[in-house]
Design a protein around this motif. Structure first.
Motif, PDB file in Angstrom:
ATOM      1  N   GLN A   8       0.831  -1.206   0.000  1.00  0.00           N
ATOM      2  CA  GLN A   8       0.000   0.000   0.000  1.00  0.00           C
ATOM      3  C   GLN A   8       0.869   1.262   0.000  1.00  0.00           C
ATOM      4  O   GLN A   8       0.562   2.230  -0.711  1.00  0.00           O
ATOM      5  CB  GLN A   8      -0.951   0.000   1.205  1.00  0.00           C
ATOM      6  N   THR A   9       1.966   1.215   0.750  1.00  0.00           N
ATOM      7  CA  THR A   9       2.863   2.386   0.786  1.00  0.00           C
ATOM      8  C   THR A   9       3.358   2.699  -0.615  1.00  0.00           C
ATOM      9  O   THR A   9       3.413   3.855  -1.035  1.00  0.00           O
ATOM     10  CB  THR A   9       4.068   2.098   1.722  1.00  0.00           C
ATOM     11  N   ARG A  10       3.690   1.641  -1.365  1.00  0.00           N
ATOM     12  CA  ARG A  10       4.195   1.850  -2.724  1.00  0.00           C
ATOM     13  C   ARG A  10       3.132   2.442  -3.634  1.00  0.00           C
ATOM     14  O   ARG A  10       3.397   3.320  -4.444  1.00  0.00           O
ATOM     15  CB  ARG A  10       4.661   0.522  -3.308  1.00  0.00           C
ATOM     16  N   ALA A  63     -10.585   8.470  -4.319  1.00  0.00           N
ATOM     17  CA  ALA A  63     -11.202   9.655  -4.937  1.00  0.00           C
ATOM     18  C   ALA A  63     -10.273  10.376  -5.907  1.00  0.00           C
ATOM     19  O   ALA A  63     -10.733  11.173  -6.726  1.00  0.00           O
ATOM     20  CB  ALA A  63     -11.655  10.613  -3.837  1.00  0.00           C
ATOM     21  N   GLY A  64      -8.959  10.113  -5.829  1.00  0.00           N
ATOM     22  CA  GLY A  64      -8.023  10.737  -6.770  1.00  0.00           C
ATOM     23  C   GLY A  64      -8.134  12.249  -6.750  1.00  0.00           C
ATOM     24  O   GLY A  64      -8.200  12.879  -5.688  1.00  0.00           O
ATOM     25  N   ALA A  65      -8.181  12.839  -7.937  1.00  0.00           N
ATOM     26  CA  ALA A  65      -8.239  14.308  -8.041  1.00  0.00           C
ATOM     27  C   ALA A  65      -9.657  14.829  -7.847  1.00  0.00           C
ATOM     28  O   ALA A  65      -9.910  16.015  -8.055  1.00  0.00           O
ATOM     29  CB  ALA A  65      -7.680  14.745  -9.383  1.00  0.00           C
ATOM     30  N   GLY A  66     -10.578  13.963  -7.471  1.00  0.00           N
ATOM     31  CA  GLY A  66     -11.900  14.406  -7.030  1.00  0.00           C
ATOM     32  C   GLY A  66     -12.952  14.561  -8.123  1.00  0.00           C
ATOM     33  O   GLY A  66     -14.019  15.131  -7.868  1.00  0.00           O
ATOM     34  N   PRO A  84      -5.916   7.771  -0.008  1.00  0.00           N
ATOM     35  CA  PRO A  84      -4.708   7.702   0.837  1.00  0.00           C
ATOM     36  C   PRO A  84      -3.593   8.673   0.435  1.00  0.00           C
ATOM     37  O   PRO A  84      -2.753   8.997   1.265  1.00  0.00           O
ATOM     38  CB  PRO A  84      -4.233   6.256   0.649  1.00  0.00           C
ATOM     39  N   ALA A  85      -3.571   9.106  -0.827  1.00  0.00           N
ATOM     40  CA  ALA A  85      -2.428   9.916  -1.287  1.00  0.00           C
ATOM     41  C   ALA A  85      -2.665  11.397  -0.979  1.00  0.00           C
ATOM     42  O   ALA A  85      -3.590  12.014  -1.514  1.00  0.00           O
ATOM     43  CB  ALA A  85      -2.209   9.702  -2.794  1.00  0.00           C
ATOM     44  N   ARG A 108      -8.482  11.139   4.602  1.00  0.00           N
ATOM     45  CA  ARG A 108      -7.245  10.451   4.191  1.00  0.00           C
ATOM     46  C   ARG A 108      -7.351   9.048   4.768  1.00  0.00           C
ATOM     47  O   ARG A 108      -7.278   8.870   5.990  1.00  0.00           O
ATOM     48  CB  ARG A 108      -6.046  11.219   4.743  1.00  0.00           C
ATOM     49  N   GLY A 109      -7.589   8.062   3.921  1.00  0.00           N
ATOM     50  CA  GLY A 109      -7.829   6.731   4.457  1.00  0.00           C
ATOM     51  C   GLY A 109      -7.620   5.649   3.424  1.00  0.00           C
ATOM     52  O   GLY A 109      -7.155   5.893   2.302  1.00  0.00           O
ATOM     53  N   ASP A 110      -8.021   4.435   3.805  1.00  0.00           N
ATOM     54  CA  ASP A 110      -7.744   3.239   3.019  1.00  0.00           C
ATOM     55  C   ASP A 110      -9.025   2.426   2.922  1.00  0.00           C
ATOM     56  O   ASP A 110      -9.666   2.143   3.947  1.00  0.00           O
ATOM     57  CB  ASP A 110      -6.645   2.444   3.762  1.00  0.00           C
ATOM     58  N   VAL A 111      -9.399   2.046   1.713  1.00  0.00           N
ATOM     59  CA  VAL A 111     -10.651   1.314   1.505  1.00  0.00           C
ATOM     60  C   VAL A 111     -10.645  -0.067   2.180  1.00  0.00           C
ATOM     61  O   VAL A 111     -11.692  -0.644   2.439  1.00  0.00           O
ATOM     62  CB  VAL A 111     -10.971   1.205  -0.013  1.00  0.00           C
TER      63      VAL A 111
END
Ligand SMILES: C[S@@+](CC[C@H](N)C(=O)[O-])C[C@H]1O[C@@H](n2cnc3c(N)ncnc32)[C@H](O)[C@@H]1O
Length: 279
Positions: A8-10, A63-66, A84-85, A108-111
Motif C-alpha cells: 500500500q505504501t508503494r 477519490a483521486g483528483a476528485g 490515501p495519497a 485520508r484513508g484506506d478502503v
C-alpha cells in the motif's frame, strides 16, 4: 513492515508522485483521456438513473483528483471521499473549492479499513481503484459493510480480456500470469519495484461483488486502445481515436467480441437486503 503495508505504501507513493498526471488525464486529447472521460460520464449517467434522494449519503473511494466526488456533490448528494495519497487529496480539495463544492468530507484513508458505521451509505463509488488494491476481496467486504442493504455499488476494474492486450506480448493474457508471478517475486526482492494495475474478468468481478454481498445489475466494457507493441505506440493518436470510436460503436450495439473486450469494465451492483440470500 508487513507485505501489505509495504504494498500500500508503494501504491500511495505512486499516486503522490503521479498526482498531476491523474488530474490532467481527464483533459488529455489522446485515446486514454477519452476513455477516462467516458468512464466518468457513464458512471454519472448510471447514478442519475438510480433516483437517489437529494442529500443521499454517497461514499467515493480512491477519490483521486476528485472528479467523481465533485460531480456527485454538485448533484446534491452528501459526499464523503476517501483517498490515501496526500497529493491527490490536496488537488481534489483545490478543485472542489474552485467548483464551489465546499461540503465534501475528505478523508485520508484506506478502503481496506473504512472508519464508518455499518450501512452508512446509499451508494459507494469505486472508479479505477480496485486494480491497485493489495487485497481487493477485503476491500469489497469493507465496502459492502458500509453500504446499506438495498444500496448501490458502482465501480470499475481493468478488463483482463481487453483487446489492446492481445496485440502486445507484454500485456497478452497468455503470458500475463507468468509475468505476474515474476513481478510478485521481484516485489519481494526489490522494494523499489513499481506497482502495476491488476486486471479482472467478468467472473472475477462477480466474485468481488459477492464479497460485498452485492448482485450485479449492469456491466459494460468500453475503451479500445491505446494499441501498443512491447509498450510502444503501434499507431498514431488520430488513427487510435478512430479505431476506439468504431469499436466502441460495435460494443454498444452488443457485437460479439467488441462488447466484452474494452479496456475498462464498469459495473453497477445492488447490496442484497438482509436475509434475501437465505430465502
Ligand atoms: C487510477 S486513480 C482513480 C482516481 C479516481 N477515482 C478517478 O477515477 O479519477 C486510483 C486512486 O485510488 C487510490 N488508492 C490506492 N490505494 C487505495 C486504497 N487502499 N484505498 C483507497 N484509495 C486508494 C489512489 O491513491 C488513486 O488516487
Amino acid at each position: 513492515m508487513s507485505v501489505v503495508v509495504e504494498a500500500q505504501t508503494r501504491v500511495t507513493r505512486l499516486f503522490d508522485d503521479l498526482a498531476g498526471f491523474w488530474t490532467e488525464i481527464y483533459s488529455a486529447p489522446g485515446v486514454a483521456g477519452g476513455i477516462y472521460r467516458r468512464r466518468l460520464e457513464r458512471a454519472l449517467a448510471w447514478v442519475e438513473s438510480l433516483d437517489l434522494s437529494p442529500g443521499a449519503p454517497v461514499l467515493v473511494v480512491g477519490a483521486g483528483a476528485g472528479f467523481e466526488a465533485i460531480a456527485l456533490a454538485s448533484r446534491g448528494y452528501a459526499v464523503t471521499a476517501v483517498e490515501p495519497a496526500a497529493a491527490m487529496i490536496a488537488i481534489a480539495r483545490t478543485r472542489a473549492e474552485a467548483a464551489g463544492c465546499n461540503g465534501i468530507r475528505w478523508v485520508r484513508g484506506d478502503v481496506h479499513a473504512l472508519g464508518f458505521e455499518p450501512a452508512s451509505f446509499d451508494l459507494v463509488v469505486a472508479l479505477g481503484v480496485i486494480p491497485w488494491l493489495h487485497s481487493p476481496n477485503l476491500a469489497m467486504t469493507e465496502m459492502g459493510r458500509v453500504m446499506r442493504p438495498g444500496g448501490w455499488w458502482l465501480g470499475s476494474v481493468d478488463n483482463s480480456h481487453r483487446l489492446d492486450a492481445f496485440f502486445d506480448p507484454a500485456r497478452n493474457p497468455v503470458i500475463a500470469p507468468r509475468a505476474r508471478a515474476v513481478r510478485n517475486a521481484l516485489l519481494r526482492k526489490r522494494p523499489s519495484f513499481e506497482p502495476k494495475a491488476a486486471q479482472h474478468s467478468s467472473n472475477a468481478l462477480r466474485r468481488l461483488l459477492d464479497c460485498a454481498g452485492a448482485d450485479r445489475i449492469a456491466e459494460v466494457t468500453f475503451g479500445f486502445g491505446p494499441f501498443t507493441f512491447a509498450g510502444r505506440p503501434l499507431i498514431g493518436d488520430k488513427a487510435g481515436k478512430a479505431i476506439d470510436a468504431a469499436l466502441s460503436r460495435l460494443a454498444e450495439r452488443g457485437t460479439l467480441i467488441a462488447r466484452s473486450s474494452g479496456a475498462q469494465r464498469l459495473a453497477l451492483a445492488r447490496k442484497r437486503e438482509v436475509g434475501v440470500r437465505d430465502i
